[in-house]
Enzyme design. Sequence first.
Site, PDB file in Angstrom:
ATOM      1  N   THR A   1       1.446 -14.017  10.777  1.00 61.03           N
ATOM      2  CA  THR A   1       0.490 -13.692  11.852  1.00 61.03           C
ATOM      3  C   THR A   1      -0.684 -12.835  11.380  1.00 61.03           C
ATOM      4  OG1 THR A   1       1.622 -11.631  12.384  1.00 61.03           O
ATOM      5  CG2 THR A   1       2.421 -13.640  13.491  1.00 61.03           C
TER       6      THR A   1
ATOM      7  N   ASP B   1      -0.504  -6.711  -5.062  1.00 58.09           N
ATOM      8  CA  ASP B   1       0.088  -7.473  -6.172  1.00 58.09           C
ATOM      9  C   ASP B   1      -0.666  -7.229  -7.472  1.00 58.09           C
ATOM     10  OD1 ASP B   1       2.080  -8.562  -4.640  1.00 58.09           O
ATOM     11  OD2 ASP B   1       0.984 -10.407  -4.186  1.00 58.09           O
TER      12      ASP B   1
ATOM     13  N   ARG C   1       0.975  -6.465   6.257  1.00 61.23           N
ATOM     14  CA  ARG C   1       0.578  -7.567   7.150  1.00 61.23           C
ATOM     15  C   ARG C   1       1.687  -8.602   7.179  1.00 61.23           C
ATOM     16  NH1 ARG C   1      -5.280 -10.030   6.314  1.00 61.23           N
ATOM     17  NH2 ARG C   1      -4.215 -11.136   4.649  1.00 61.23           N
TER      18      ARG C   1
ATOM     19  N   ASP D   1      -4.728 -10.503  -3.645  1.00 63.59           N
ATOM     20  CA  ASP D   1      -3.859  -9.511  -3.002  1.00 63.59           C
ATOM     21  C   ASP D   1      -3.907  -8.214  -3.814  1.00 63.59           C
ATOM     22  OD1 ASP D   1      -0.952  -9.598  -1.128  1.00 63.59           O
ATOM     23  OD2 ASP D   1      -1.388  -7.944  -2.500  1.00 63.59           O
TER      24      ASP D   1
HETATM   25  C1  PRP Z   1      -3.351  -5.360   2.299  1.00 63.36           C
HETATM   26  C2  PRP Z   1      -4.393  -4.278   2.100  1.00 63.36           C
HETATM   27  C3  PRP Z   1      -4.562  -3.727   3.487  1.00 63.36           C
HETATM   28  C4  PRP Z   1      -4.376  -4.953   4.349  1.00 63.36           C
HETATM   29  C5  PRP Z   1      -5.723  -5.428   4.808  1.00 63.36           C
HETATM   30  O1  PRP Z   1      -2.090  -4.825   2.383  1.00 63.36           O
HETATM   31  O2  PRP Z   1      -4.009  -3.325   1.159  1.00 63.36           O
HETATM   32  O3  PRP Z   1      -3.634  -2.727   3.821  1.00 63.36           O
HETATM   33  O4  PRP Z   1      -3.772  -5.957   3.517  1.00 63.36           O
HETATM   34  O5  PRP Z   1      -5.614  -6.462   5.710  1.00 63.36           O
HETATM   35  P1  PRP Z   1      -6.019  -6.322   7.238  1.00 63.36           P
HETATM   36  O6  PRP Z   1      -7.337  -5.649   7.280  1.00 63.36           O
HETATM   37  O7  PRP Z   1      -6.067  -7.754   7.712  1.00 63.36           O
HETATM   38  O8  PRP Z   1      -4.940  -5.539   7.951  1.00 63.36           O
HETATM   39  P2  PRP Z   1      -0.780  -5.755   2.449  1.00 63.36           P
HETATM   40  O9  PRP Z   1      -0.425  -6.067   3.873  1.00 63.36           O
HETATM   41  O10 PRP Z   1      -0.950  -6.935   1.542  1.00 63.36           O
HETATM   42  O11 PRP Z   1       0.359  -4.803   1.945  1.00 63.36           O
HETATM   43  P3  PRP Z   1       0.593  -4.178   0.478  1.00 63.36           P
HETATM   44  O12 PRP Z   1      -0.501  -3.177   0.238  1.00 63.36           O
HETATM   45  O13 PRP Z   1       1.920  -3.555   0.599  1.00 63.36           O
HETATM   46  O14 PRP Z   1       0.553  -5.300  -0.517  1.00 63.36           O
HETATM   47  N1  URA Z   2      -5.145  -7.992   1.751  1.00 64.02           N
HETATM   48  C1  URA Z   2      -5.441  -8.172   0.442  1.00 64.02           C
HETATM   49  O1  URA Z   2      -4.796  -7.578  -0.441  1.00 64.02           O
HETATM   50  N2  URA Z   2      -6.434  -9.010   0.121  1.00 64.02           N
HETATM   51  C2  URA Z   2      -7.143  -9.669   1.056  1.00 64.02           C
HETATM   52  O2  URA Z   2      -8.058 -10.442   0.693  1.00 64.02           O
HETATM   53  C3  URA Z   2      -6.824  -9.478   2.407  1.00 64.02           C
HETATM   54  C4  URA Z   2      -5.817  -8.615   2.725  1.00 64.02           C
END
Ligand code: PRP
Ligand code: URA
Length: 209
Positions: A108, A203, A104, A200
Amino acid sequence: MSKVVVFDHPLITHKVTLMRDYRTFNKDFRDLLEEISMLMTYEVTRDLPLEEVEIETPICKTKQKILAGRQIGVVPILRAGLGMVNGFLKIVPAAKVGHIGVYRDPETSKPIEYYCKLPVDVEQRDIVVVDPMLATGGSAIMAINFIKEHGVKNIKFMCLIAAPEGIEALQKAHPDVDIYIAAKDERLNEHNYIVPGLGDAGDRIFGTK
Ligand code: PRP
Ligand code: URA
């Protein structure tokens, strides 16, 4: 409209609560996510077809049932979805694994795709897309778009925590995709994080913050 299954099981609820706690260490967080993924996979695979085979026990010949030759695949959305793969594979060891990288944009909250590698015969498989978090739904919708572009007909989505906004968006974009959720939360906050959520997920799995 697709089916939404919210798990209502004390073991799953207990483990999700431990994962939400900010004091939970990365290792315990990963272990809990794997355990919950195993438990959820048991239910997600409930409608797999069986076929009859003849076998011989030490006592006699008998007709019994085994899984029919339907092919399965699991596709984690990178990064955080990786935390659900081992649990799935423990229950369905024959599944092939594809990967879709989506993150994400922090400004945005829109999904940005950066990687896609699916099994060569993906169009012949039933696919379970896994990601712990369904927030706005953008990442899941984009990942499922890619998988459908590769010819896959039967897709399920399995996640740990979902916001009502994400469920609605995913159902609207992909009304044929059943959604399996360990816990349905209240809402998104102004940064599109799930409340109360667990922070997150990536993380917390990988210790990057
Ligand atoms: C997180 C999570 C999803 C997304 C959900 O990933 O693992 O993929 O956010 O959010 P959404 O429904 O609003 O799209 P992130 O973008 O943090 O990436 P990462 O797994 O690499 O940390
Ligand atoms: N992605 C995450 O990892 N946590 C949230 O709460 C939303 C998006």
